[in-house]
Design an enzyme around this catalytic site. Structure first.
Site, short mmCIF file in Angstrom:
data_model
loop_
_atom_site.label_atom_id
_atom_site.label_comp_id
_atom_site.label_asym_id
_atom_site.label_seq_id
_atom_site.Cartn_x
_atom_site.Cartn_y
_atom_site.Cartn_z
N CYS A 195 -6.27 1.72 5.38
CA CYS A 195 -6.98 0.50 5.77
C CYS A 195 -6.55 0.11 7.19
CB CYS A 195 -6.71 -0.62 4.79
SG CYS A 195 -5.00 -1.23 4.84
N CYS A 221 -2.74 -0.88 7.45
CA CYS A 221 -1.84 0.28 7.42
C CYS A 221 -1.98 1.11 8.69
CB CYS A 221 -2.13 1.13 6.19
SG CYS A 221 -1.55 0.41 4.64
N GLU A 260 0.81 3.81 1.93
CA GLU A 260 1.28 4.14 3.28
C GLU A 260 2.47 3.27 3.67
OE1 GLU A 260 -3.32 4.24 3.49
OE2 GLU A 260 -1.75 3.36 2.24
N HIS A 291 0.83 -1.19 0.00
CA HIS A 291 0.00 0.00 0.00
C HIS A 291 0.88 1.25 0.00
CE1 HIS A 291 -3.83 -2.15 1.70
NE2 HIS A 291 -3.31 -2.75 0.63
#
Length: 315
Positions: free
Chosen positions: A265, A268, A240, A238
């Site tokens: 999410c 993360c 992040e 992701h």
């Protein structure tokens, strides 16, 4: 502030200008239509200028006053005005039938609808018009039935918002996150992220497969390409995660802020708490927002949504 308004015949340019004059104290400025002549709709010699450069220089000297101009018909005019940080360009449009009815109400001309459409199309599809209107920060569709409805729409846009001229720090860093998202190769969505400390970017990230693996959009992740597999089998990092890995724990200290164009999410969010991020600012919501919020709040991380000024098409 100088607001420049472009748009086709009878779209409502002057009506929007009048709203700014009467509601927000703007001064309507005019250009001579041709050298040595006076604009037919000019009001007072102090408001009329021979050239765009002269008008621009006048506004520069009085930049704390609000002005509006409705005579932006060519790219050269627009480019001169866009040199200044106090300039905002909007374009106003309306359906051709409505513009024709307004034309009939406000002029003694007897042109029929076909002639009006031909004249309108010649303007709408001219290279100069397309070059000007394509560069507007806002396109307002003026298809309402009354002035009060138009005023309500304009008030909601908050055209005087300072962020329209110079982005706030939130707007600035979120734009960088959006820019980072364009590098994403994940087939599911484009997400971008930046990590900021003391208003300085220390890391960026976007989602996609790890370094050295085939990009997701080239078939590198079977799960994202819908060829089977559960979420746990996804190979994509992701945005992040990539940003946090780039920054490293040693650089994330002293109130770092993470900007992401999509709310993190749950997975993360756990990592964001662990590395010590102080605040998360997101633009778009995500299906796991509730769980993410709980984890971030319990971990002492502030979470808030950034809502930018309205841009693009406004119907």
């Amino acid at each position: 502030m100088l607001i420049g308004i472009s748009g086709p015949i009878r779209s409502g340019k002057s009506t929007v200008a009048e709203y700014l004059v009467t509601t927000h104290g703007f001064t309507h400025l005019y250009l001579h239509k041709k050298p040595g002549t006076t604009a037919t709709d000019a009001v007072g010699k102090d408001n009329v200028f021979d050239t765009v450069a002269a008008l621009r220089d006048y506004v520069t000297k009085h930049w704390q006053t609000h002005f509006v101009l409705t005579q932006i018909s060519d790219p050269a005019t627009l480019e001169l005005l866009q040199q200044r940080p106090f300039f905002l360009h909007i374009t106003v449009d309306a359906p051709v039938r409505i513009r024709y009815l307004r034309y009939q109400e406000t002029t003694a001309a007897t042109a029929d609808f076909a002639d009006f459409v031909m004249h309108s199309d010649a303007q709408l599809f001219s290279p100069d018009y397309l070059a000007v209107t394509s560069r507007a920060a806002l396109r307002v569709v003026n298809a309402v039935n009354s002035l009060s409805d138009l005023h309500i729409k304009l008030a909601a846009l908050n055209l005087l918002d300072p962020d329209r001229l110079r982005p706030s720090w939130d707007a600035y860093f979120m734009r960088l996150a959006d820019l980072a998202s364009l590098r994403a190769n994940c087939m599911k969505r484009q997400v971008g992220c930046v990590v900021v400390r003391d208003k300085r970017v220390i890391a960026t990230g976007y989602n996609g497969t790890p370094r050295g693996l085939t990009n997701c959009n080239a078939g590198g992740c079977a799960r994202c390409n819908d060829t089977g597999g559960l979420l746990e089998t996804c190979l994509c990092l992701h945005a992040e995660e990539n940003a946090l890995l780039e920054a490293g724990r040693d650089r994330i200290r002293g109130g770092c802020v993470l900007y992401c164009n999509t709310c993190p999410c749950l997975t993360c969010s756990v990592k964001i708490v662990q590395v010590g991020i102080a605040e998360v600012v997101y633009l778009n919501p995500y299906s796991m927002d509730t769980a993410s919020r709980t984890v971030l709040e319990d971990g002492g991380v502030k979470l808030r949504q950034f809502v930018p000024p309205t841009e693009g098409l406004v119907v």
